[in-house]
Design a protein around this motif. Sequence first.
Motif, PDB file in Angstrom:
ATOM      1  N   TYR A  11       0.829  -1.200   0.000  1.00 36.16           N
ATOM      2  CA  TYR A  11       0.000   0.000   0.000  1.00 36.16           C
ATOM      3  C   TYR A  11       0.865   1.253   0.000  1.00 36.16           C
ATOM      4  O   TYR A  11       2.058   1.208   0.339  1.00 36.16           O
ATOM      5  N   TYR A  12       0.228   2.361  -0.383  1.00 35.33           N
ATOM      6  CA  TYR A  12       0.813   3.681  -0.138  1.00 35.33           C
ATOM      7  C   TYR A  12      -0.255   4.508   0.576  1.00 35.33           C
ATOM      8  O   TYR A  12      -1.449   4.423   0.238  1.00 35.33           O
ATOM      9  N   SER A  13       0.149   5.293   1.553  1.00 34.87           N
ATOM     10  CA  SER A  13      -0.789   6.142   2.292  1.00 34.87           C
ATOM     11  C   SER A  13      -0.071   7.404   2.731  1.00 34.87           C
ATOM     12  O   SER A  13       1.019   7.321   3.304  1.00 34.87           O
ATOM     13  N   SER A  14      -0.666   8.560   2.450  1.00 33.20           N
ATOM     14  CA  SER A  14      -0.065   9.816   2.935  1.00 33.20           C
ATOM     15  C   SER A  14      -0.494  10.109   4.360  1.00 33.20           C
ATOM     16  O   SER A  14       0.322  10.504   5.199  1.00 33.20           O
ATOM     17  N   THR A  15      -1.795   9.954   4.618  1.00 32.27           N
ATOM     18  CA  THR A  15      -2.312  10.437   5.905  1.00 32.27           C
ATOM     19  C   THR A  15      -3.029   9.352   6.720  1.00 32.27           C
ATOM     20  O   THR A  15      -3.739   9.670   7.667  1.00 32.27           O
ATOM     21  N   GLY A  16      -2.854   8.083   6.345  1.00 32.66           N
ATOM     22  CA  GLY A  16      -3.273   6.997   7.221  1.00 32.66           C
ATOM     23  C   GLY A  16      -4.540   6.252   6.831  1.00 32.66           C
ATOM     24  O   GLY A  16      -4.794   5.170   7.365  1.00 32.66           O
ATOM     25  N   THR A  17      -5.322   6.797   5.920  1.00 35.77           N
ATOM     26  CA  THR A  17      -6.572   6.123   5.549  1.00 35.77           C
ATOM     27  C   THR A  17      -6.291   4.753   4.942  1.00 35.77           C
ATOM     28  O   THR A  17      -6.845   3.726   5.389  1.00 35.77           O
ATOM     29  N   ILE A  18      -5.441   4.745   3.952  1.00 36.63           N
ATOM     30  CA  ILE A  18      -5.139   3.481   3.264  1.00 36.63           C
ATOM     31  C   ILE A  18      -4.359   2.545   4.186  1.00 36.63           C
ATOM     32  O   ILE A  18      -4.546   1.324   4.152  1.00 36.63           O
ATOM     33  N   HIS A  19      -3.541   3.109   5.030  1.00 40.56           N
ATOM     34  CA  HIS A  19      -2.823   2.267   5.996  1.00 40.56           C
ATOM     35  C   HIS A  19      -3.812   1.530   6.904  1.00 40.56           C
ATOM     36  O   HIS A  19      -3.651   0.342   7.193  1.00 40.56           O
ATOM     37  N   ALA A  57       3.392  14.253   7.368  1.00 43.74           N
ATOM     38  CA  ALA A  57       4.676  14.045   8.047  1.00 43.74           C
ATOM     39  C   ALA A  57       4.507  13.104   9.242  1.00 43.74           C
ATOM     40  O   ALA A  57       5.334  12.208   9.470  1.00 43.74           O
ATOM     41  N   ALA A  58       3.413  13.289   9.993  1.00 36.26           N
ATOM     42  CA  ALA A  58       3.184  12.455  11.178  1.00 36.26           C
ATOM     43  C   ALA A  58       2.958  11.000  10.783  1.00 36.26           C
ATOM     44  O   ALA A  58       3.495  10.078  11.418  1.00 36.26           O
ATOM     45  N   HIS A  59       2.181  10.777   9.723  1.00 35.75           N
ATOM     46  CA  HIS A  59       1.908   9.388   9.323  1.00 35.75           C
ATOM     47  C   HIS A  59       3.172   8.696   8.824  1.00 35.75           C
ATOM     48  O   HIS A  59       3.406   7.521   9.128  1.00 35.75           O
ATOM     49  N   LEU A  60       3.969   9.430   8.091  1.00 38.51           N
ATOM     50  CA  LEU A  60       5.222   8.846   7.595  1.00 38.51           C
ATOM     51  C   LEU A  60       6.103   8.416   8.768  1.00 38.51           C
ATOM     52  O   LEU A  60       6.683   7.327   8.758  1.00 38.51           O
ATOM     53  N   LYS A  61       6.160   9.254   9.773  1.00 38.22           N
ATOM     54  CA  LYS A  61       6.978   8.927  10.957  1.00 38.22           C
ATOM     55  C   LYS A  61       6.378   7.725  11.696  1.00 38.22           C
ATOM     56  O   LYS A  61       7.092   6.799  12.084  1.00 38.22           O
ATOM     57  N   ASP A  62       5.042   7.740  11.853  1.00 40.94           N
ATOM     58  CA  ASP A  62       4.373   6.654  12.592  1.00 40.94           C
ATOM     59  C   ASP A  62       4.576   5.290  11.945  1.00 40.94           C
ATOM     60  O   ASP A  62       4.467   4.261  12.619  1.00 40.94           O
ATOM     61  N   THR A  63       4.771   5.273  10.634  1.00 40.47           N
ATOM     62  CA  THR A  63       4.835   3.987   9.924  1.00 40.47           C
ATOM     63  C   THR A  63       6.251   3.674   9.431  1.00 40.47           C
ATOM     64  O   THR A  63       6.423   2.833   8.551  1.00 40.47           O
ATOM     65  N   GLU A  64       7.236   4.328  10.030  1.00 41.19           N
ATOM     66  CA  GLU A  64       8.600   4.103   9.513  1.00 41.19           C
ATOM     67  C   GLU A  64       9.068   2.668   9.740  1.00 41.19           C
ATOM     68  O   GLU A  64       9.979   2.199   9.069  1.00 41.19           O
ATOM     69  N   ASP A  65       8.400   1.963  10.671  1.00 43.45           N
ATOM     70  CA  ASP A  65       8.792   0.562  10.903  1.00 43.45           C
ATOM     71  C   ASP A  65       8.131  -0.416   9.931  1.00 43.45           C
ATOM     72  O   ASP A  65       8.483  -1.605   9.915  1.00 43.45           O
ATOM     73  N   VAL A  66       7.156   0.037   9.163  1.00 43.00           N
ATOM     74  CA  VAL A  66       6.543  -0.857   8.171  1.00 43.00           C
ATOM     75  C   VAL A  66       7.573  -1.063   7.055  1.00 43.00           C
ATOM     76  O   VAL A  66       8.105  -0.082   6.521  1.00 43.00           O
ATOM     77  N   PRO A  67       7.875  -2.315   6.717  1.00 43.58           N
ATOM     78  CA  PRO A  67       8.915  -2.534   5.699  1.00 43.58           C
ATOM     79  C   PRO A  67       8.532  -1.921   4.347  1.00 43.58           C
ATOM     80  O   PRO A  67       7.358  -1.881   3.983  1.00 43.58           O
ATOM     81  N   ILE A  68       9.551  -1.466   3.647  1.00 41.95           N
ATOM     82  CA  ILE A  68       9.355  -0.958   2.282  1.00 41.95           C
ATOM     83  C   ILE A  68       9.176  -2.157   1.346  1.00 41.95           C
ATOM     84  O   ILE A  68       9.904  -3.147   1.440  1.00 41.95           O
ATOM     85  N   ALA A  69       8.200  -2.059   0.469  1.00 42.68           N
ATOM     86  CA  ALA A  69       7.879  -3.172  -0.432  1.00 42.68           C
ATOM     87  C   ALA A  69       9.055  -3.500  -1.348  1.00 42.68           C
ATOM     88  O   ALA A  69       9.748  -2.599  -1.835  1.00 42.68           O
ATOM     89  N   SER A  70       9.238  -4.793  -1.579  1.00 40.90           N
ATOM     90  CA  SER A  70      10.281  -5.249  -2.509  1.00 40.90           C
ATOM     91  C   SER A  70       9.643  -6.177  -3.535  1.00 40.90           C
ATOM     92  O   SER A  70       8.536  -6.697  -3.317  1.00 40.90           O
ATOM     93  N   VAL A  71      10.363  -6.413  -4.613  1.00 41.63           N
ATOM     94  CA  VAL A  71       9.867  -7.334  -5.645  1.00 41.63           C
ATOM     95  C   VAL A  71       9.635  -8.714  -5.029  1.00 41.63           C
ATOM     96  O   VAL A  71       8.650  -9.395  -5.340  1.00 41.63           O
ATOM     97  N   ASP A  72      10.521  -9.108  -4.124  1.00 36.75           N
ATOM     98  CA  ASP A  72      10.372 -10.432  -3.502  1.00 36.75           C
ATOM     99  C   ASP A  72       9.043 -10.576  -2.768  1.00 36.75           C
ATOM    100  O   ASP A  72       8.476 -11.668  -2.714  1.00 36.75           O
ATOM    101  N   ASP A  73       8.535  -9.477  -2.203  1.00 40.29           N
ATOM    102  CA  ASP A  73       7.249  -9.550  -1.498  1.00 40.29           C
ATOM    103  C   ASP A  73       6.125  -9.969  -2.451  1.00 40.29           C
ATOM    104  O   ASP A  73       5.157 -10.611  -2.038  1.00 40.29           O
ATOM    105  N   VAL A  74       6.257  -9.591  -3.702  1.00 43.00           N
ATOM    106  CA  VAL A  74       5.251  -9.979  -4.695  1.00 43.00           C
ATOM    107  C   VAL A  74       5.509 -11.403  -5.184  1.00 43.00           C
ATOM    108  O   VAL A  74       4.576 -12.209  -5.308  1.00 43.00           O
TER     109      VAL A  74
END
Length: 195
Positions: A11-19, A57-74
Motif C-alpha cells: 500500500y501507499y498512504s499519505s495520511t493513514g486512511t489506506i494504511h 509528516a506524522a503518518h510517515l513517521k508513525d509507519t517508519e517501521d513498516v517494511p518498504i515493499a520489494s519485488v520479492d514480497d510480490v
Amino acid sequence: MERSVNVTVVYYSSTGTIHRLATEIGETAEKRGAEVRLVRAAELAPEAVVQSRPAWAAHLKDTEDVPIASVDDVLWADAVVFGTPTRFGNVSAQLKQFIDTLGPAWFSGLLADKVYSAFTSGGSLHGGMETTLVSIYNMVCHFGGIIVPPGGDLNPYGTSHVLGADNLPVGDIALQAAQVQAERVVRIARALKEV
Ligand SMILES: Cc1cc2nc3c(=O)[nH]c(=O)nc-3n(C[C@H](O)[C@H](O)[C@H](O)COP(=O)(O)O)c2cc1C
C-alpha cells in the motif's frame, strides 16, 4: 488441514486512511489462516512537501517501521492486494513506481497466475475511486494475474472509503468491506493453489 496461502498487502498512504484499510485486510487474511506481509511503497515526495502537511509528516513517521515493499514480497505471494489513495482519479505515483519495479518479474512471467485485488480511498464520492481501481486491474491484465474483486453492491471494485468534507476516518462500513475483500482473496487463492 487448510493449505497455506501467502498474502502480500502493498500500500501507499499519505495520511493513514489506506494504511488503516491495509491493516484490516492483513489482519483478516491472517485470521483466515494466511501468511501475511504488510509492506508500503516508499515515499517519493520531496521532504519539504511532506513536512508542509503535518498529517502527512506524522503518518510517515508513525509507519517508519513498516517494511518498504520489494519485488520479492510480490514473488513470495499467492495473492497481492494493492492499496492506494485516489490521485486525480488514478493510482498514486508512489504505488505506481513500486509496480513499475516489477517489470523484469513481469517479463519473466513471474507475476502470472497470482490473485490480485485492490482498495482505495478518495476525498469525494464521485472523485474517481473506481477508475483508480480499474487502473490497477489494467496492470494486472498485463501480469496475467487473476483479478478478485469483492463484488456485491457495496464496493464491487474494491474497498473504497470516502473522506468527504469532514475528513471522516475509516469507519465500520469500510472495515467490513475490507474484511469481505480479504476473506474472498484468501478463499480464492487457496482454492487456486489446490488446482
Ligand atoms: C494530489 C492529490 C490528488 C487527489 N485526487 C483526488 C481525486 O481525484 N479524487 C478524490 O476523491 N480524492 C482525491 N484526493 C484526496 C485523496 O484521495 C485522499 O486524501 C486520500 O484518499 C486519503 O488517503 P490517505 O490518508 O491514505 O493518504 C487527492 C489528494 C491529493 C493530495
